[in-house]
Design an enzyme around this catalytic site. Structure first.
Site, PDB file in Angstrom:
ATOM      1  CG  ASP A   1       2.799   0.394   7.085  1.00 28.78           C
ATOM      2  OD1 ASP A   1       3.638   0.271   6.160  1.00 28.78           O
ATOM      3  OD2 ASP A   1       2.341  -0.568   7.722  1.00 28.78           O
TER       4      ASP A   1
ATOM      5  CD  GLU B   1       8.448  -0.790  -3.824  1.00 29.24           C
ATOM      6  OE1 GLU B   1       7.692  -0.034  -3.198  1.00 29.24           O
ATOM      7  OE2 GLU B   1       8.815  -1.875  -3.369  1.00 29.24           O
TER       8      GLU B   1
ATOM      9  CE  LYS C   1      14.676   2.605   5.201  1.00 25.01           C
ATOM     10  NZ  LYS C   1      14.329   1.714   6.329  1.00 25.01           N
TER      11      LYS C   1
ATOM     12  CG  PHE D   1      11.292   1.654  10.042  1.00 24.80           C
ATOM     13  CD1 PHE D   1      11.444   0.538   9.234  1.00 24.80           C
ATOM     14  CD2 PHE D   1      10.017   2.147  10.275  1.00 24.80           C
ATOM     15  CE1 PHE D   1      10.334  -0.080   8.657  1.00 24.80           C
ATOM     16  CE2 PHE D   1       8.907   1.532   9.699  1.00 24.80           C
ATOM     17  CZ  PHE D   1       9.064   0.417   8.899  1.00 24.80           C
ATOM     18  CB  VAL D   2      11.362   6.869   7.072  1.00 26.70           C
ATOM     19  CG1 VAL D   2      12.733   7.442   7.392  1.00 26.70           C
ATOM     20  CG2 VAL D   2      11.417   6.024   5.801  1.00 26.70           C
TER      21      VAL D   2
ATOM     22  CG  ASP E   1      15.374  -1.596   4.092  1.00 25.79           C
ATOM     23  OD1 ASP E   1      16.597  -1.389   4.174  1.00 25.79           O
ATOM     24  OD2 ASP E   1      14.682  -1.896   5.073  1.00 25.79           O
TER      25      ASP E   1
ATOM     26  CE  LYS F   1      -3.145  -2.457   3.026  1.00 22.37           C
ATOM     27  NZ  LYS F   1      -3.490  -2.629   4.467  1.00 22.37           N
ATOM     28  N   GLY F   2       2.141   1.090   0.351  1.00 24.40           N
ATOM     29  CA  GLY F   2       3.016   2.231   0.606  1.00 24.40           C
ATOM     30  C   GLY F   2       3.122   3.226  -0.531  1.00 24.40           C
TER      31      GLY F   2
HETATM   32  P1  IMP Z   1      13.132  -4.291   0.777  1.00 25.01           P
HETATM   33  O1  IMP Z   1      12.600  -5.540   0.139  1.00 25.01           O
HETATM   34  O2  IMP Z   1      14.018  -4.587   1.959  1.00 25.01           O
HETATM   35  O3  IMP Z   1      13.806  -3.369  -0.213  1.00 25.01           O
HETATM   36  O4  IMP Z   1      11.898  -3.534   1.429  1.00 25.01           O
HETATM   37  C1  IMP Z   1      10.984  -2.813   0.647  1.00 25.01           C
HETATM   38  C2  IMP Z   1       9.642  -2.679   1.323  1.00 25.01           C
HETATM   39  O5  IMP Z   1       9.749  -2.699   2.753  1.00 25.01           O
HETATM   40  C3  IMP Z   1       9.027  -1.347   0.981  1.00 25.01           C
HETATM   41  O6  IMP Z   1       8.223  -1.429  -0.172  1.00 25.01           O
HETATM   42  C4  IMP Z   1       8.266  -0.977   2.226  1.00 25.01           C
HETATM   43  O7  IMP Z   1       6.944  -1.479   2.157  1.00 25.01           O
HETATM   44  C5  IMP Z   1       9.010  -1.653   3.341  1.00 25.01           C
HETATM   45  N1  IMP Z   1       9.953  -0.743   4.017  1.00 25.01           N
HETATM   46  C6  IMP Z   1      11.300  -0.725   3.930  1.00 25.01           C
HETATM   47  N2  IMP Z   1      11.843   0.242   4.679  1.00 25.01           N
HETATM   48  C7  IMP Z   1      10.803   0.878   5.259  1.00 25.01           C
HETATM   49  C8  IMP Z   1      10.714   2.013   6.161  1.00 25.01           C
HETATM   50  O8  IMP Z   1      11.708   2.652   6.582  1.00 25.01           O
HETATM   51  N3  IMP Z   1       9.454   2.382   6.529  1.00 25.01           N
HETATM   52  C9  IMP Z   1       8.333   1.736   6.103  1.00 25.01           C
HETATM   53  N4  IMP Z   1       8.368   0.692   5.257  1.00 25.01           N
HETATM   54  C10 IMP Z   1       9.589   0.263   4.846  1.00 25.01           C
HETATM   55 MG    MG Z   2       5.067  -1.631   4.113  1.00 23.03          MG
END
Ligand code: IMP
Ligand code: MG
Length: 187
Positions: free
Chosen positions: A169, A109, A141, A162-163, A113, A53-54
């Site tokens: 959310d 997106e 990040k 973490f934001v 992260d 949903k982000g």
């Molecule tokens: P990744 O697979 O580790 O790159 O994570 C990506 C997903 O994790 C994003 O689409 C977000 O939904 C969630 N996410 C990663 N970091 C944060 C954060 O700092 N705050 C909130 N959601 C996050």
């Molecule tokens: Mg999320």
């Protein structure tokens, strides 16, 4: 009361930390990205694929900054649950309605992260034979990615905290903050 970024939008909550990107900086950068995408995709309007949903707040603003006959669609993947660290497991919770064959697909997106979610999505959507596939990520990040991201468009590079806010959310809360802030655990 005035909120941390100077707007009059206040959620009184001590878990909301310092402002990482203000509302005006978000709006300015999204408008810039919209102009760049408008120029790059002239004559081949993209299908914007939002990752729920982000990314829905970012997608809604970005779509209105693109001066082309775009279409939008959404998919939902689960990678985090309600925890604040990555599980490394990506699962499609809701798939697209659109057929991607011969479409110019632009994945929208919210935040990258580890990059695991994005690399999974890219592989999954490439297998559906789009004419092209690119990614626009609002936030990246710094220094956490174990995979090659290959982002066509990027909004901001941020420290690895973490934001929350602007779609992001913790356990479904804070998405409606109009700016981006750090999350203070137990604050
Ligand atoms: P990744 O697979 O580790 O790159 O994570 C990506 C997903 O994790 C994003 O689409 C977000 O939904 C969630 N996410 C990663 N970091 C944060 C954060 O700092 N705050 C909130 N959601 C996050
Ligand atoms: Mg999320």
């Amino acid at each position: 009361m005035i909120s941390a970024d100077g707007s009059d939008f206040v959620i009184a909550d001590s878990c909301i930390g310092r402002v990482v990107v203000s509302e005006s900086d978000l709006q300015r950068r999204v408008a810039e990205l919209g102009r760049t995408i408008t120029a790059d995709y002239a004559g081949r309007p993209p299908l914007l694929v939002g990752v729920l949903k982000g990314a829905c707040f970012f997608l809604a603003d970005l779509a209105r900054a693109i001066d082309l006959p775009i279409e939008i669609d959404f998919m939902a993947v689960s990678s985090y649950g309600s925890a604040t660290t990555t599980s490394g497991v990506v699962r499609i919770v809701k798939d697209l309605d659109a057929d991607l064959t011969e479409r110019h697909v632009l994945i929208v997106e919210d935040i990258v992260d580890s990059g695991l979610t994005l690399s999974y999505l890219r592989r999954n959507l490439l297998a559906r034979n789009p004419a092209s596939l690119e990614v626009v990520a609002l936030l990246v990040k710094e220094g956490l990615q174990s995979v090659d991201l290959d982002l066509a468009y990027q909004g901001f590079s941020i420290p690895p905290d973490f934001v929350i806010g602007y779609g992001l959310d913790v356990a479904e809360r804070y998405r409606n903050l109009p700016y981006l802030a750090t999350y203070v655990e137990g604050g």
